[in-house]
Design an enzyme around this catalytic site. Structure first.
Site, mmCIF file in Angstrom:
data_model
loop_
_atom_site.group_PDB
_atom_site.id
_atom_site.type_symbol
_atom_site.label_atom_id
_atom_site.label_comp_id
_atom_site.label_asym_id
_atom_site.label_seq_id
_atom_site.Cartn_x
_atom_site.Cartn_y
_atom_site.Cartn_z
ATOM 1 N N ASP A 20 0.704 -1.177 -0.101
ATOM 2 C CA ASP A 20 0.044 0.086 0.058
ATOM 3 C C ASP A 20 0.839 1.310 0.001
ATOM 4 O O ASP A 20 2.089 1.228 0.372
ATOM 5 C CB ASP A 20 -0.848 0.241 1.272
ATOM 6 N N GLU B 125 0.266 -1.342 5.529
ATOM 7 C CA GLU B 125 1.370 -0.847 6.535
ATOM 8 C C GLU B 125 0.800 0.724 7.122
ATOM 9 O O GLU B 125 0.968 1.158 8.132
ATOM 10 C CB GLU B 125 2.594 -0.823 6.071
HETATM 11 C C1 LIG Z 1 1.050 3.695 13.448
HETATM 12 S S1 LIG Z 1 0.931 2.833 12.175
HETATM 13 C C2 LIG Z 1 1.203 4.039 10.957
HETATM 14 C C3 LIG Z 1 2.380 3.918 10.133
HETATM 15 C C4 LIG Z 1 3.228 4.974 9.590
HETATM 16 N N1 LIG Z 1 4.669 4.774 9.309
HETATM 17 C C5 LIG Z 1 5.266 5.462 8.374
HETATM 18 C C6 LIG Z 1 6.452 5.072 7.870
HETATM 19 O O1 LIG Z 1 4.528 6.380 7.999
HETATM 20 C C7 LIG Z 1 3.380 6.071 10.851
HETATM 21 O O2 LIG Z 1 4.463 6.051 11.486
HETATM 22 O O3 LIG Z 1 2.785 7.017 11.132
HETATM 23 ZN ZN LIG Z 2 6.421 2.717 4.081
HETATM 24 ZN ZN LIG Z 3 4.652 5.372 4.415
#
Ligand SMILES: CSCC[C@H](NC(C)=O)C(=O)O
Ligand SMILES: [Zn+2]
Ligand SMILES: [Zn+2]
Length: 470
Positions: A124, A190
């Site tokens: 995704d 993800e």
């Molecule tokens: C909390 S789950 C969401 C995942 C998202 N990952 C990245 C790498 O942007 C974040 O850290 O917000």
């Molecule tokens: Zn990523």
């Molecule tokens: Zn990302």
């Protein structure tokens, strides 16, 4: 493991045919660009026919719109399955959740008793504001002048998923046979927390009873300099909402304990804490992943009216939301106390709730970090393999945001975050995300070296980085 070779999706033959068409088209374009000799722009070196096919496959994957909130997961899964078929890899689609296929590929090793290697990537991507991009985000436009491929997912992280596969293609054509089994997981969701993707895989019987994984590779970040970045842990997301309440009153009246006054006091205290953490980063005392970050993500108050808000009424409720990231090295209990006593104290009529609060500790009560010393041979193997492929890696870092690697680290497994993109601005989730074709191709060589080193490694965790002589 049950093996199902997918009959759906683009066959390798049509994939290659598309690649050739693209190749001839690009040759035509580069002829045009080289004939206009007055141009002062640097013209990127023309890729060889085999490189052109590799780039074309990357473009095809990028062209599949897997952006939230309606990712086309099936098309992405079919594409990956078609690639797996062309590589004679075993494949399986795991439907943990309806409409969210997780593709698991397997390259069996000669010694199935040794712990396996898992190469993880998510399928995704985050949405894009199309009108703010210089090229449409799902065209995967290759700029002939600077060699950049513009697309959502070009850095985060369709590049990595296909680089794994291209590296395996090269290893297979060189006759390499893995000693350890290599798995590849292409997981959904993800970007929205991974609960229906990597978390389900890490909790599954197939993962815990059959795969016997010894090391996981997952995403990292681009590096603006020549050193690749590598990550051995990540900050835990805490999504906090604080609420204040107080007596409503006339807009002209000065009185204590109004909801908004109480909320604004908290916001000021939080802002000062944020500045103290940011100052440590600005002064070079701590890295981004080593401090607690707090950012205000919403403010909600006021009494709506048909023309906006009622202007002479002080509201009785007000709330604010914060994205907080807690490093594995921080003391979560003291941060919780700070929230209860200073950010949302009962004495100011305040309450708080967490929308998300990921633990900083694993199931053994230890900070969730993968070792970077000699107790983790995979670390030295990675360093050696990158060096062998003429790459350099920087100091191990804590990833500032969250990745799927946490679901594997939580189980006590070593996981390394690594996306081989040097000399590249960090553009994940940004407008005009791009990756240059040369960095993409270089990354394939880097993975070829890493997969070869990992899949040949026969030592156990105690005897360092010995390699089988093949
Ligand atoms: C909390 S789950 C969401 C995942 C998202 N990952 C990245 C790498 O942007 C974040 O850290 O917000
Ligand atoms: Zn990523
Ligand atoms: Zn990302």
């Amino acid at each position: 493991m049950a093996v199902e070779m997918s009959s759906k999706g683009t066959s390798s033959t049509s994939t290659d045919r598309l690649g050739f068409l693209n190749f001839y088209f690009c040759c035509f374009l580069s002829l045009i660009s080289s004939s206009s000799s007055s141009s002062s722009l640097v013209v990127a070196a023309s890729p060889s026919p085999s490189q052109q096919l590799i780039i074309s496959r990357f473009q095809q994957y990028l062209q599949i719109n897997t952006a939230h909130p309606n990712p086309n997961y099936q098309e992405a899964a079919d594409f990956i399955l078609s690639q797996a078929k062309s590589l004679s890899l075993e494949s399986q689609t795991l439907d943990f959740v309806n409409g969210k296929p997780l593709v698991l590929l397997k390259w069996p090793g000669k010694n199935p008793h040794l712990p396996s290697i898992l190469l993880n990537s998510h399928t995704d991507v985050v949405p894009a504001e199309h009108h703010k991009w210089s090229h449409p985000p799902f065209d995967a436009h290759l700029d002939d002048h600077d060699g950049r491929i513009y697309a959502r997912g070009s850095q985060d992280m369709k590049c990595v998923g296909l680089q794994y596969l291209e590296a395996i293609r090269k290893l297979k054509s060189s006759g390499f046979e893995p000693t350890r089994t290599v798995y590849l997981s292409f997981v959904p969701d993800e970007e929205i927390g991974g609960h229906d993707g990597a978390e389900k895989l890490a909790d599954s019987d197939i993962f815990n009873k059959k795969m016997n994984v010894g090391i996981v590779l997952d995403e990292g970040l681009a590096s603006p300099n020549q050193n690749y970045r590598v990550f051995y842990g990540e900050r835990s997301p805490w999504w906090l909402v604080i609420k204040a309440s107080g007596a409503p009153g006339h807009g002209s009246k000065l009185y204590d304990n109004s909801a908004l006054e109480n909320l604004l006091k908290s916001i000021e205290i939080i802002r000062r804490f944020r500045a103290s953490q940011f100052d440590l980063v600005k002064a070079g005392v701590k890295a981004e992943g080593e401090v607690v970050s707090v950012n205000t993500v919403f403010l909600k108050a006021g009494t709506p009216s048909p023309t906006g808000f009622i202007m002479n009424l002080q509201p009785s409720e007000a709330e604010a939301g914060f994205d907080i990231r807690v490093p594995p090295t921080a003391d979560p209990a003291s941060l919780e106390r700070r929230i209860a006593e200073e950010w949302a104290p009962v004495s100011r009529n305040m309450t708080f709730e967490f929308k998300q609060k990921a633990s900083v500790y694993d199931k053994f009560g230890k900070p969730i970090l993968s070792a970077t010393d000699s107790s983790n041979p995979w670390w030295a193997l990675l360093e050696g393999a990158v060096k062998k492929a003429n790459g350099k890696i920087g100091k191990p870092e804590i990833f500032p945001a969250a990745t799927d690697a946490r679901y594997f680290r939580e189980r006590g497994l070593p996981a390394i975050g690594f996306s081989p993109m040097a000399n590249t601005p960090i553009l994940l989730h940004d407008h005009n995300e791009f990756l240059s074709k040369d960095e993409y191709l270089k990354g394939i060589d880097i993975y070829e070296s890493i997969i070869s080193a990992y899949a040949s490694y026969i030592g156990d965790t105690k005897d360092g980085a010995s390699r089988e002589e093949l």
